[in-house]
Design a protein around this motif. Structure first.
Motif, PDB file in Angstrom:
ATOM      1  N   GLY A 232       5.057  -6.096   5.171  1.00 17.40           N
ATOM      2  CA  GLY A 232       4.036  -5.368   5.906  1.00 17.40           C
ATOM      3  C   GLY A 232       4.566  -4.216   6.714  1.00 17.40           C
ATOM      4  O   GLY A 232       3.799  -3.351   7.143  1.00 17.40           O
ATOM      5  N   LYS A 233       5.864  -4.157   6.945  1.00 18.83           N
ATOM      6  CA  LYS A 233       6.445  -3.030   7.678  1.00 18.83           C
ATOM      7  C   LYS A 233       6.359  -1.763   6.843  1.00 18.83           C
ATOM      8  O   LYS A 233       6.020  -0.694   7.356  1.00 18.83           O
ATOM      9  CB  LYS A 233       7.900  -3.343   8.038  1.00 18.83           C
ATOM     10  N   GLN A 234       6.668  -1.863   5.546  1.00 24.37           N
ATOM     11  CA  GLN A 234       6.600  -0.705   4.662  1.00 24.37           C
ATOM     12  C   GLN A 234       5.209  -0.535   4.042  1.00 24.37           C
ATOM     13  O   GLN A 234       4.741   0.586   3.845  1.00 24.37           O
ATOM     14  CB  GLN A 234       7.627  -0.830   3.531  1.00 24.37           C
ATOM     15  N   LEU A 235       4.566  -1.664   3.726  1.00 30.89           N
ATOM     16  CA  LEU A 235       3.276  -1.637   3.032  1.00 30.89           C
ATOM     17  C   LEU A 235       2.275  -2.479   3.809  1.00 30.89           C
ATOM     18  O   LEU A 235       2.011  -3.637   3.480  1.00 30.89           O
ATOM     19  CB  LEU A 235       3.428  -2.185   1.602  1.00 30.89           C
ATOM     20  N   GLY A 236       1.710  -1.909   4.853  1.00 33.56           N
ATOM     21  CA  GLY A 236       0.761  -2.653   5.672  1.00 33.56           C
ATOM     22  C   GLY A 236      -0.448  -3.121   4.903  1.00 33.56           C
ATOM     23  O   GLY A 236      -1.037  -4.161   5.220  1.00 33.56           O
ATOM     24  N   GLU A 237      -0.820  -2.391   3.837  1.00 31.17           N
ATOM     25  CA  GLU A 237      -2.010  -2.758   3.073  1.00 31.17           C
ATOM     26  C   GLU A 237      -1.854  -4.078   2.327  1.00 31.17           C
ATOM     27  O   GLU A 237      -2.842  -4.642   1.843  1.00 31.17           O
ATOM     28  CB  GLU A 237      -2.387  -1.647   2.095  1.00 31.17           C
ATOM     29  N   LEU A 238      -0.640  -4.605   2.230  1.00 35.62           N
ATOM     30  CA  LEU A 238      -0.463  -5.917   1.609  1.00 35.62           C
ATOM     31  C   LEU A 238      -1.300  -6.978   2.317  1.00 35.62           C
ATOM     32  O   LEU A 238      -1.754  -7.943   1.697  1.00 35.62           O
ATOM     33  CB  LEU A 238       1.010  -6.338   1.634  1.00 35.62           C
ATOM     34  N   GLN A 239      -1.518  -6.800   3.623  1.00 34.52           N
ATOM     35  CA  GLN A 239      -2.239  -7.808   4.385  1.00 34.52           C
ATOM     36  C   GLN A 239      -3.730  -7.865   4.039  1.00 34.52           C
ATOM     37  O   GLN A 239      -4.423  -8.804   4.442  1.00 34.52           O
ATOM     38  CB  GLN A 239      -2.037  -7.578   5.878  1.00 34.52           C
TER      39      GLN A 239
ATOM     40  N   VAL B 144       0.055 -19.972   6.010  1.00 32.56           N
ATOM     41  CA  VAL B 144       0.990 -19.725   4.912  1.00 32.56           C
ATOM     42  C   VAL B 144       0.431 -18.649   3.980  1.00 32.56           C
ATOM     43  O   VAL B 144      -0.753 -18.313   4.036  1.00 32.56           O
ATOM     44  CB  VAL B 144       1.251 -21.009   4.097  1.00 32.56           C
ATOM     45  N   THR B 145       1.284 -18.144   3.124  1.00 31.38           N
ATOM     46  CA  THR B 145       0.876 -17.281   2.018  1.00 31.38           C
ATOM     47  C   THR B 145       1.914 -17.406   0.918  1.00 31.38           C
ATOM     48  O   THR B 145       3.115 -17.447   1.204  1.00 31.38           O
ATOM     49  CB  THR B 145       0.731 -15.812   2.445  1.00 31.38           C
ATOM     50  N   PRO B 146       1.506 -17.469  -0.353  1.00 27.81           N
ATOM     51  CA  PRO B 146       2.497 -17.611  -1.422  1.00 27.81           C
ATOM     52  C   PRO B 146       3.280 -16.335  -1.713  1.00 27.81           C
ATOM     53  O   PRO B 146       4.383 -16.399  -2.254  1.00 27.81           O
ATOM     54  CB  PRO B 146       1.650 -18.025  -2.635  1.00 27.81           C
ATOM     55  N   VAL B 147       2.712 -15.165  -1.377  1.00 29.22           N
ATOM     56  CA  VAL B 147       3.388 -13.887  -1.625  1.00 29.22           C
ATOM     57  C   VAL B 147       3.713 -13.244  -0.291  1.00 29.22           C
ATOM     58  O   VAL B 147       2.817 -12.908   0.479  1.00 29.22           O
ATOM     59  CB  VAL B 147       2.519 -12.940  -2.474  1.00 29.22           C
ATOM     60  N   LYS B 148       4.977 -13.079  -0.004  1.00 25.23           N
ATOM     61  CA  LYS B 148       5.413 -12.522   1.275  1.00 25.23           C
ATOM     62  C   LYS B 148       4.758 -11.165   1.508  1.00 25.23           C
ATOM     63  O   LYS B 148       4.748 -10.300   0.623  1.00 25.23           O
ATOM     64  CB  LYS B 148       6.936 -12.391   1.282  1.00 25.23           C
ATOM     65  N   GLY B 149       4.213 -10.978   2.706  1.00 20.17           N
ATOM     66  CA  GLY B 149       3.578  -9.720   3.062  1.00 20.17           C
ATOM     67  C   GLY B 149       2.079  -9.717   2.915  1.00 20.17           C
ATOM     68  O   GLY B 149       1.393  -8.935   3.567  1.00 20.17           O
ATOM     69  N   THR B 150       1.541 -10.592   2.040  1.00 21.32           N
ATOM     70  CA  THR B 150       0.088 -10.661   1.885  1.00 21.32           C
ATOM     71  C   THR B 150      -0.498 -11.488   3.033  1.00 21.32           C
ATOM     72  O   THR B 150       0.215 -12.125   3.798  1.00 21.32           O
ATOM     73  CB  THR B 150      -0.312 -11.255   0.528  1.00 21.32           C
ATOM     74  N   ARG B 151      -1.824 -11.479   3.133  1.00 18.35           N
ATOM     75  CA  ARG B 151      -2.496 -12.091   4.273  1.00 18.35           C
ATOM     76  C   ARG B 151      -2.165 -13.581   4.392  1.00 18.35           C
ATOM     77  O   ARG B 151      -2.231 -14.318   3.404  1.00 18.35           O
ATOM     78  CB  ARG B 151      -4.007 -11.938   4.133  1.00 18.35           C
ATOM     79  N   VAL B 152      -1.784 -14.014   5.595  1.00 17.66           N
ATOM     80  CA  VAL B 152      -1.562 -15.435   5.816  1.00 17.66           C
ATOM     81  C   VAL B 152      -2.913 -16.125   5.986  1.00 17.66           C
ATOM     82  O   VAL B 152      -3.865 -15.548   6.513  1.00 17.66           O
ATOM     83  CB  VAL B 152      -0.660 -15.701   7.039  1.00 17.66           C
ATOM     84  N   ARG B 153      -2.971 -17.384   5.532  1.00 21.16           N
ATOM     85  CA  ARG B 153      -4.229 -18.137   5.576  1.00 21.16           C
ATOM     86  C   ARG B 153      -4.010 -19.468   6.271  1.00 21.16           C
ATOM     87  O   ARG B 153      -2.954 -20.099   6.143  1.00 21.16           O
ATOM     88  CB  ARG B 153      -4.749 -18.390   4.159  1.00 21.16           C
ATOM     89  N   ALA B 154      -5.026 -19.886   6.983  1.00 21.61           N
ATOM     90  CA  ALA B 154      -4.962 -21.164   7.688  1.00 21.61           C
ATOM     91  C   ALA B 154      -5.072 -22.305   6.694  1.00 21.61           C
ATOM     92  O   ALA B 154      -5.877 -22.266   5.760  1.00 21.61           O
ATOM     93  CB  ALA B 154      -6.085 -21.256   8.707  1.00 21.61           C
ATOM     94  N   VAL B 155      -4.249 -23.338   6.892  1.00 24.15           N
ATOM     95  CA  VAL B 155      -4.317 -24.560   6.098  1.00 24.15           C
ATOM     96  C   VAL B 155      -4.286 -25.745   7.053  1.00 24.15           C
ATOM     97  O   VAL B 155      -3.861 -25.627   8.210  1.00 24.15           O
ATOM     98  CB  VAL B 155      -3.154 -24.664   5.087  1.00 24.15           C
ATOM     99  N   ALA B 156      -4.743 -26.888   6.576  1.00 25.07           N
ATOM    100  CA  ALA B 156      -4.808 -28.078   7.426  1.00 25.07           C
ATOM    101  C   ALA B 156      -3.527 -28.891   7.388  1.00 25.07           C
ATOM    102  O   ALA B 156      -3.275 -29.694   8.296  1.00 25.07           O
ATOM    103  CB  ALA B 156      -5.984 -28.956   7.005  1.00 25.07           C
TER     104      ALA B 156
END
Length: 257
Positions: free
Chosen positions: A49-56, A10-22
């Motif tokens: 991430g399509k327009q702004l890949g650096e969000l990840q 999951v990630t709270p801000v769309k486009g930013t890096r997704v993180r593993a959760v339990a």
């Protein structure tokens, strides 16, 4: 091996890096707190991430109980504060017009400096799910990821490239495609698989840097282009949440009809 949940991201801000959760609380609009915010450009159009890949490259953390949001940037800087909201604005979320409230705080300024253009982070007044309420959950199998790795002639493909909510192990490559039109019990939640997830350029980006490092579209086209699917270049599926409930890594997964 019995089918089971092998990962949740999951990630709270769309486009930013997704993180593993339990664990997640899966509801009709997705996991609680997942994609609670999104980024818009100066014209109000949603940016991912399509327009702004650096969000990840940005790691976001949302403490809903304390009402705080934190963005950690790759250079070690951080934007963090208690959430406050501006006046509602109209935004464009894919093909839909959505009302959202810009966040009043340090996040948009820090994010604009990082991506090199004016952007804002907003909180939608209604859930912003890519395919609407019929797509509260997205599912990919570890077998499918391994099949793609074989096509790419590499050891493994990082599942975070595909930004899926639920990863499942214990089934064959692309076996999840056969779940479309059926109900599947995932942990304590029940979902109805509705369609394939078609893929775009975002998946070619490294999930930590946002740089294009794997020709996923070419790879998928080489063996998935002719597959009968609901969206082109299918990889994984989306599902409607019929019965909300908690889902944990290790939970069993079973087709119910």
């Amino acid at each position: 091996m019995n089918a089971h949940v092998s990962g949740l991201a999951v990630t709270p801000v769309k486009g930013t890096r997704v993180r593993a959760v339990a664990r997640i609380e899966l509801g009709v609009n997705g996991a609680r707190g997942d994609r609670a915010f999104y980024v818009i450009d100066a014209g109000g159009r949603m940016q991912n991430g399509k327009q702004l890949g650096e969000l990840q490259a940005i790691v976001a953390d949302h403490d809903s109980e304390r009402g705080r949001l934190r963005l950690d940037f790759p250079d070690g800087t951080r934007a963090e504060d208690t959430l406050d909201y501006g006046d509602p604005v109209e935004t464009r979320f894919f093909s839909r017009t959505m009302t959202a409230r810009p966040l009043a705080g340090p996040w948009s300024e820090a994010l604009s400096a990082f991506v090199g253009r004016p952007v804002r982070i907003v909180a939608p007044d209604a859930p912003a799910v890519d395919r609407g309420s019929r797509a509260g959950a997205s599912i990919i199998s570890r077998g499918s990821l391994q099949r793609l790795a074989e096509e790419a002639r590499i050891d493994a493909v990082d599942g975070r490239r595909f930004r899926m909510l639920v990863e499942i192990d214990g089934i064959g490559a692309h076996e999840e495609d056969g779940w479309i039109g059926r109900r599947v019990r995932i942990g304590e939640a029940l979902v109805a698989a509705r369609g394939n997830v078609g893929r775009c350029l975002v998946t070619s980006r490294d999930p930590e840097t946002g740089e294009v490092t794997l020709p996923t579209l070419d790879l998928l086209g080489s063996y998935r282009r002719a597959v009968n699917s609901t969206e082109p270049l299918p990889f994984g599926i989306y599902a409607e949440v019929i019965e909300p409930g908690p889902v944990r890594v290790g939970d069993p997964v079973a087709v119910e009809d």
